[in-house]
Design a protein around this motif. Structure first.
Motif, PDB file in Angstrom:
ATOM      1  N   LEU A 230       0.833  -1.203   0.000  1.00  0.00           N
ATOM      2  CA  LEU A 230       0.000   0.000   0.000  1.00  0.00           C
ATOM      3  C   LEU A 230       0.869   1.254   0.000  1.00  0.00           C
ATOM      4  N   MET A 231       1.922   1.260   0.818  1.00  0.00           N
ATOM      5  CA  MET A 231       2.807   2.423   0.842  1.00  0.00           C
ATOM      6  C   MET A 231       3.482   2.609  -0.514  1.00  0.00           C
ATOM      7  N   GLY A 232       3.841   1.512  -1.151  1.00  0.00           N
ATOM      8  CA  GLY A 232       4.450   1.610  -2.472  1.00  0.00           C
ATOM      9  C   GLY A 232       3.498   2.154  -3.514  1.00  0.00           C
ATOM     10  N   ALA A 233       2.229   1.718  -3.454  1.00  0.00           N
ATOM     11  CA  ALA A 233       1.236   2.181  -4.429  1.00  0.00           C
ATOM     12  C   ALA A 233       0.939   3.661  -4.277  1.00  0.00           C
ATOM     13  N   LEU A 234       1.041   4.170  -3.031  1.00  0.00           N
ATOM     14  CA  LEU A 234       0.708   5.567  -2.763  1.00  0.00           C
ATOM     15  C   LEU A 234       1.922   6.480  -2.808  1.00  0.00           C
ATOM     16  N   ALA A 235       3.127   5.913  -2.848  1.00  0.00           N
ATOM     17  CA  ALA A 235       4.352   6.723  -2.794  1.00  0.00           C
ATOM     18  C   ALA A 235       4.432   7.789  -3.879  1.00  0.00           C
ATOM     19  N   PRO A 236       4.007   7.521  -5.128  1.00  0.00           N
ATOM     20  CA  PRO A 236       4.148   8.554  -6.169  1.00  0.00           C
ATOM     21  C   PRO A 236       3.385   9.836  -5.886  1.00  0.00           C
ATOM     22  N   LEU A 237       2.420   9.819  -4.949  1.00  0.00           N
ATOM     23  CA  LEU A 237       1.636  11.021  -4.678  1.00  0.00           C
ATOM     24  C   LEU A 237       2.504  12.190  -4.266  1.00  0.00           C
ATOM     25  N   SER A 238       3.575  11.922  -3.529  1.00  0.00           N
ATOM     26  CA  SER A 238       4.390  13.007  -2.996  1.00  0.00           C
ATOM     27  C   SER A 238       5.295  13.649  -4.038  1.00  0.00           C
ATOM     28  N   SER A 239       5.495  12.988  -5.170  1.00  0.00           N
ATOM     29  CA  SER A 239       6.445  13.512  -6.135  1.00  0.00           C
ATOM     30  C   SER A 239       5.880  13.724  -7.533  1.00  0.00           C
ATOM     31  N   SER A 240       4.672  13.231  -7.792  1.00  0.00           N
ATOM     32  CA  SER A 240       4.138  13.262  -9.161  1.00  0.00           C
ATOM     33  C   SER A 240       2.768  13.896  -9.188  1.00  0.00           C
ATOM     34  N   LEU A 241       2.750  15.244  -9.276  1.00  0.00           N
ATOM     35  CA  LEU A 241       1.467  15.933  -9.286  1.00  0.00           C
ATOM     36  C   LEU A 241       0.684  15.653 -10.564  1.00  0.00           C
ATOM     37  N   GLY A 242       1.367  15.243 -11.628  1.00  0.00           N
ATOM     38  CA  GLY A 242       0.673  15.013 -12.877  1.00  0.00           C
ATOM     39  C   GLY A 242       0.139  13.605 -13.036  1.00  0.00           C
ATOM     40  N   ALA A 243       0.333  12.762 -12.022  1.00  0.00           N
ATOM     41  CA  ALA A 243      -0.139  11.384 -12.129  1.00  0.00           C
ATOM     42  C   ALA A 243      -1.649  11.354 -12.292  1.00  0.00           C
ATOM     43  N   GLY A 244      -2.121  10.445 -13.139  1.00  0.00           N
ATOM     44  CA  GLY A 244      -3.553  10.343 -13.371  1.00  0.00           C
ATOM     45  C   GLY A 244      -4.243   9.556 -12.275  1.00  0.00           C
ATOM     46  N   PRO A 245      -5.544   9.327 -12.430  1.00  0.00           N
ATOM     47  CA  PRO A 245      -6.314   8.643 -11.384  1.00  0.00           C
ATOM     48  C   PRO A 245      -5.920   7.183 -11.250  1.00  0.00           C
ATOM     49  N   ARG A 246      -5.982   6.696 -10.026  1.00  0.00           N
ATOM     50  CA  ARG A 246      -5.663   5.290  -9.769  1.00  0.00           C
ATOM     51  C   ARG A 246      -6.669   4.728  -8.776  1.00  0.00           C
ATOM     52  N   VAL A 247      -6.904   3.435  -8.868  1.00  0.00           N
ATOM     53  CA  VAL A 247      -7.766   2.713  -7.942  1.00  0.00           C
ATOM     54  C   VAL A 247      -6.905   1.690  -7.222  1.00  0.00           C
ATOM     55  N   ILE A 248      -6.913   1.727  -5.904  1.00  0.00           N
ATOM     56  CA  ILE A 248      -6.111   0.818  -5.084  1.00  0.00           C
ATOM     57  C   ILE A 248      -7.067   0.009  -4.226  1.00  0.00           C
ATOM     58  N   GLU A 249      -7.159  -1.265  -4.498  1.00  0.00           N
ATOM     59  CA  GLU A 249      -8.086  -2.142  -3.788  1.00  0.00           C
ATOM     60  C   GLU A 249      -7.355  -2.853  -2.642  1.00  0.00           C
ATOM     61  N   VAL A 250      -7.885  -2.689  -1.432  1.00  0.00           N
ATOM     62  CA  VAL A 250      -7.346  -3.368  -0.249  1.00  0.00           C
ATOM     63  C   VAL A 250      -8.360  -4.436   0.153  1.00  0.00           C
ATOM     64  N   THR A 251      -7.970  -5.693   0.050  1.00  0.00           N
ATOM     65  CA  THR A 251      -8.921  -6.775   0.318  1.00  0.00           C
ATOM     66  C   THR A 251      -9.017  -7.065   1.816  1.00  0.00           C
ATOM     67  N   SER A 252     -10.217  -7.439   2.224  1.00  0.00           N
ATOM     68  CA  SER A 252     -10.492  -7.734   3.627  1.00  0.00           C
ATOM     69  C   SER A 252     -11.715  -8.633   3.661  1.00  0.00           C
ATOM     70  N   SER A 253     -12.226  -8.868   4.876  1.00  0.00           N
ATOM     71  CA  SER A 253     -13.504  -9.565   5.022  1.00  0.00           C
ATOM     72  C   SER A 253     -14.205  -8.971   6.230  1.00  0.00           C
ATOM     73  N   ILE A 254     -15.521  -9.026   6.220  1.00  0.00           N
ATOM     74  CA  ILE A 254     -16.278  -8.431   7.328  1.00  0.00           C
ATOM     75  C   ILE A 254     -15.938  -9.124   8.637  1.00  0.00           C
TER      76      ILE A 254
END
Length: 604
Positions: free
Chosen positions: A556-580
């Protein structure tokens, strides 16, 4: 939803539509309008062309009217300035309803501009013609039937007045939506004209931005505050309704805390949790440690200064309700949030201005007895013990749980960015597990009507309205399914926005509520948790968004890391799996660990 007019109901007339709409839109620009969300349709053509001709207006074409209205809502949240919505006649108008209701109860300004058929088309079976009069009922500040262009010689000046008046009305007092309905006759597709050159100059409108109590009231309140050492400053939901209000309230709350020695206890949506100098003064885990009865009993206040909505946290709300013999001062110039009748003093004034004045009165009298005393120390010790217990649990586990995913996602928002959180379980987890920090980020949620509808579209609007600042959205799979079509809006506009979807296949919050104890068996799943069974990756790919499937904290940290350096990055969907089931068990475990740590603290 695209709607088209099949035929004209009346013969063509003069191009009054174009002239009047040019005047109307020009005066909206003068009043301060900068964004309009436009859904396609024929009857709304005069409005669409008039807005498109204005270089100072950013026009956002959005197919779905429901999403369009929520995008406008998000823009208004980010800017504090009304955004406009344009749609055609018929059921297109009905699709605006959820966002209009949220706007009304959340106190967010909107201009709802609906096209309509002319009077002679009604009650005769004309296509795409419904009764749009007072369509939103009591959920708008005002409804205006703008009249049909060409019906009166001076109608251009009428539109000029409507533009200025309704823009002002949407922002003054408690902000909210206004609805203007435009019955247009044919011809609709006429090139936009210049505004009427003979129109009168528009008035200059002066808007008051700050209102404090009178001197006598302030002195009375200061005396009450000064007589209590065990006091709390409580920031509820949306005490700062838009991003532009948050900085003033942060500064005033911190100053008042420094003078009184009272801790600041905030809800995430208050906007007080992030940015210097707030990070060292705010208590952000009260929803966790107030569930420990001995700790809650020891921290019962004798005085409360509160602003914004009633706490979302049941343990914090229970603490406030248990302080039955305390001075409870509620400050708000627009709303009145006192569901249990706990307030002893209601102050109808701006919270930031009032706190500033009270701090100024108390500052010469502050003593070491109150400032930095045992009372504030006890709150910070409970906060520290709680955070250490939770962090220890995360360190010992290789499994990424939903609370930790919320903290990591929030932690990835860079300075100046936006964090938008869906209602229901996501918001409660963020409120409990995302702690105060020095980054100056902006916090958003739709809480006025407490729905999950339009979360993604609203976040898209906040991203646009903030100047395309990096935006992280935390939501569950049910909220994602409710608004998945909005992904296409983010993709087509290339927005730097990340949707972190906590996918446990259902509404897990119901497993924490009394409904789960009714022994309903499979009916509980079918009627309450309602698994959407949606393929999140396929939805992301269909909309042209990048997609990641996450199972661990490092991923998760790796998937979100570009946010701090890439303002031009396009939209992304990050799915975190779990169960109720796992989510419920993990919350129980974290609560037990916190209580054990607080038991130890109580014994020392």
């Amino acid at each position: 939803m695209i709607q088209q007019d099949i035929h004209a109901d009346t013969p063509p007339t003069t191009p009054a539509n174009a002239s009047c709409m040019a005047t109307f839109v020009a005066d909206l620009v003068q009043a301060g309008l900068r964004y309009v969300c436009i859904s396609p349709g024929s009857r709304s053509t005069p409005l669409t062309l008039a807005f498109a001709a204005q270089s100072e207006i950013t026009c956002l074409p959005i197919i779905d009217e429901r999403a369009s209205a929520f995008v406008a809502l998000g823009i208004a949240k980010a800017t504090g300035i009304p955004a406009a919505i344009v749609c055609t006649s018929g059921t297109a108008v009905a699709n605006l309803t959820p966002a209009v209701v949220e706007s009304y109860y959340a106190g967010v300004p909107l201009l709802v501009l609906t096209a309509d058929r002319p009077p002679e088309a009604h009650v005769r079976g004309s296509s795409q013609t419904i009764d749009q009069q007072h369509f939103f009922g009591h959920s708008v500040k005002q409804y205006i039937d703008a009249g049909t262009p060409g019906d009166a010689l001076d109608l251009s000046q009428w539109y000029q007045h409507v533009a200025q008046y309704e823009f002002t009305l949407s922002t003054e007092g408690k902000p909210g939506p206004v609805h203007i309905n435009f019955p247009f006759r044919e011809p609709l597709a006429v090139r936009p004209l210049a505004p009427d050159a003979t129109r009168r100059p528009s008035p200059t409108v002066y808007r008051a931005t700050r209102r404090a109590p009178d001197a006598e009231t302030l002195q009375t309140l200061a005396d009450i505050v000064g007589s209590h050492d065990r006091g709390l400053i409580v920031g509820g939901w949306q005490c700062a309704r838009t991003a532009v209000d948050q900085d003033d309230l942060k500064r005033a709350a911190v100053r008042f805390s420094a003078v009184t020695g009272w801790p600041i206890v905030d809800e995430f949506t208050s906007g007080l949790r992030f940015g210097h100098p707030v990070s060292g003064d705010v208590i952000s885990t009260a929803s966790l440690f107030c569930s420990h009865e001995p700790t809650a009993a020891s921290l019962r206040p004798s005085a409360i200064v509160r602003f914004g909505g009633w706490p979302i946290s049941k343990p914090l709300a229970a603490l406030l309700e248990s302080a039955t013999d305390c001075a409870h001062i509620y400050i708000d110039d627009q709303d009145w949030h006192d569901p249990g009748g706990n307030a002893t003093h209601i102050v109808r004034a701006d919270p930031a201005a009032t706190l500033d004045h009270l701090a100024e009165l108390r500052e010469p009298l502050r003593t070491t007895k109150t400032v930095g005393g045992e009372w504030a120390k006890a709150w910070h010790q409970a906060e520290s013990a709680t955070q250490m217990a939770v962090e220890a649990a995360w360190e010992e586990s290789e499994t990424l749980d939903e609370p930790q995913a919320c903290q990591l996602a929030a932690g990835a928002v860079p300075e100046g960015g936006n964090l938008f959180v869906a209602a229901s379980m996501s918001l409660r987890d963020v409120d409990s597990f995302v702690w105060a920090g020095g980054r100056n980020i902006r916090a958003f949620a739709n809480r006025g009507a407490n729905g999950i509808d339009g979360i993604m579209a609203s976040a898209i609007g906040a991203c646009v309205g903030s100047g395309r600042q990096p935006t992280v959205v935390i939501l569950g799979d049910v909220a994602f399914a409710h608004d998945a079509t909005s992904l296409a809006i983010a993709s087509s506009n290339g927005l730097p926005i990340s949707f972190v979807v906590l996918n446990n296949n259902g509404g897990s919050i119901f497993s924490f509520l009394p409904q789960a104890q009714l022994d309903l068996g499979e009916q509980f799943t079918n009627l309450f948790t309602t698994p959407p069974n949606i393929n999140i990756g396929a939805a992301a790919n269909m909309a042209g968004c990048s997609y990641s499937l996450i199972t661990t904290a490092p991923e998760l940290m790796g998937a979100l890391a570009p946010l701090s350096s890439s303002l031009g990055a396009g939209p992304r969907v990050i799915e975190v799996t779990s169960s109720i089931r796992n989510n419920v068990d993990r919350h129980v475990e974290l609560k037990m660990r916190v209580h054990a740590a607080l038991d130890t603290l109580q014994r020392t």
